[in-house]
Write a protein that holds these residues in place. Sequence first.
Motif, PDB file in Angstrom:
ATOM      1  N   UNK A  61       0.829  -1.207   0.000  1.00 18.42           N
ATOM      2  CA  UNK A  61       0.000   0.000   0.000  1.00 18.42           C
ATOM      3  C   UNK A  61       0.862   1.255   0.000  1.00 18.42           C
ATOM      4  N   UNK A  62       1.927   1.257   0.804  1.00 21.87           N
ATOM      5  CA  UNK A  62       2.827   2.413   0.845  1.00 21.87           C
ATOM      6  C   UNK A  62       3.503   2.640  -0.496  1.00 21.87           C
ATOM      7  N   UNK A  90      -0.709   6.882 -16.872  1.00 20.65           N
ATOM      8  CA  UNK A  90      -0.254   5.703 -16.151  1.00 20.65           C
ATOM      9  C   UNK A  90      -1.222   5.335 -15.031  1.00 20.65           C
ATOM     10  N   UNK A  91      -1.424   4.040 -14.838  1.00 17.03           N
ATOM     11  CA  UNK A  91      -2.159   3.542 -13.677  1.00 17.03           C
ATOM     12  C   UNK A  91      -1.405   2.320 -13.154  1.00 17.03           C
ATOM     13  N   UNK A  92      -1.124   2.343 -11.851  1.00 17.49           N
ATOM     14  CA  UNK A  92      -0.336   1.279 -11.224  1.00 17.49           C
ATOM     15  C   UNK A  92      -1.263   0.272 -10.562  1.00 17.49           C
ATOM     16  N   UNK A  93      -0.930  -1.016 -10.736  1.00 21.05           N
ATOM     17  CA  UNK A  93      -1.697  -2.108 -10.146  1.00 21.05           C
ATOM     18  C   UNK A  93      -0.730  -3.140  -9.600  1.00 21.05           C
ATOM     19  N   UNK A  94      -1.089  -3.741  -8.460  1.00 18.07           N
ATOM     20  CA  UNK A  94      -0.253  -4.779  -7.868  1.00 18.07           C
ATOM     21  C   UNK A  94      -0.535  -6.088  -8.584  1.00 18.07           C
ATOM     22  N   UNK A  95       0.516  -6.755  -9.020  1.00 22.76           N
ATOM     23  CA  UNK A  95       0.413  -8.034  -9.714  1.00 22.76           C
ATOM     24  C   UNK A  95       0.473  -9.151  -8.677  1.00 22.76           C
TER      25      UNK A  95
END
Length: 120
Positions: A61-62, A90-95
């Motif tokens: 999350x950080x 850009x959009x960031x997502x956790x894989x």
Amino acid sequence: MSKIRPSRVGEQIKKELGQIIGQELKDPRIGFVTVTGVDVTGDLQQAAIYISVLGDNDSKENTLTALEKAKGFIRSEIGKRIRLRHTPELSFKVDESIQYGNRIEKLLKEVKTDGQPQDE
């Protein structure tokens, strides 16, 4: 329409993002991050960046928060390094696929050891 150009642009963005996140960003909230993939739309206007973060959920999350804060800087750096008419949003997502794969591998090992006789 061909998917070759968006995939090539995605691979180039992935390469540049690895360098930018690893060397340029100085935010202490960003942990050990690996860019696992980039999906670019056909019109090259948006890019979904999939990252893998080493650590627990708080560190994930950080890291996502810090990357969202640095999104403007990252986008401008990509624009300087890659010659495009418009730099993608850009959009960031956790894989989660790496953790999912590790869990499946662990379960398969447990099944394999339960089915075989042990030498004792």
